[in-house]
Design a protein around this motif. Sequence first.
Motif: not given
Length: 341
Positions: A122-140
């Motif tokens: 999935k994707y999200y955006k940062i403040q400069d408008g760049t779309r970033v893709q999540v490639v992994g999840i780690v523990e808290d």
Amino acid sequence: TDLTMAGYRDDRVPAMQKRMIEAMQTIPGVTSVGMADLTPLNGSMRWSIVFASDATDLRPSNAVDGVAKYSVSPGYFHAAGTGMLSGRAFTWHDDQNTPRVAVVNQEFARKIFGSVTNVTGKYYKIQDGTRVQVVGIVEDGKYQTISEKPQAAMFVSILQSPSSGTTLVVRSNRDPQQLAATMRSKLRDLDSGLPSLIQTWNQGLGVALFASRMAIISLGLLGVIGAMLSITGIFGMAAYSVSKRLKELGIRMALGAQRNEVVQAALGRAFKLLAFGSAAGLLLGILASRVLASIVYQATPRDPLVLAGVVLAMALLGLLATWVPAQRALSLDPLTLLREE
């Protein structure tokens, strides 16, 4: 190590960082090496605001959340002992020439996507408008303080988000002092002008735990002083109560009253006050523990074992403090008691 202090700038920084990691990997006994711009619990943190992937108005007020941000290298998660739950970690191909990617923790996934499942890709955006893709999840983890509540954090590739100030994270089974000497030697071989500070994980954690440890010591001393004052007060009250009723106690004993009956008559009021004080102290302790939980790591406002232990300990000490004056009175001859006053 701050590479700008050694004269490294712009495109020279990533190459030198990779050489540093490779040099650490050649040390016998080193199992994994990683690098980060900042490490958790070091007293500083970078924050970034995050937007939904389809957001068009990127004003801060429209952000989904503010999250902790770390730039890390390949191998960092294994070296730091951070468990990878799904997806993949970074590789050396995640550089400026490839789409922006990130590894996020579970709290990030919950806050931004509403779930920790099916987040990879999935994707999200940062403040400069760049779309970033999540490639992994780690523990808290813990990022700012040991006692903090779960915080959202994202990890980006240090090749895509360069930083000249870097921290090497080295995992090894060697003696820390010997390892530190070898690491310094390797860094000097790369560049004698590299500034460095080497410390073990326990040393770094000691800094993070300093405030909690001082709070525990201070609260412990105050608790001991409070317990001593309580015992002294209970003993004094019981002794005074018995001394004012010696004649009555002598009459009871002369008329054949049993020892337990005399003790109940002498210390009934003290026992009632002790029970009332324990109940009031328990309620105040529950309220005070809310403040304690925000200071001391893993302290909870309602720990049944701690609360029960404290009440039991104070009750036993209080009973001992009231028992001593009663036993002194009962050890006297009834005729002597009748002559009192």
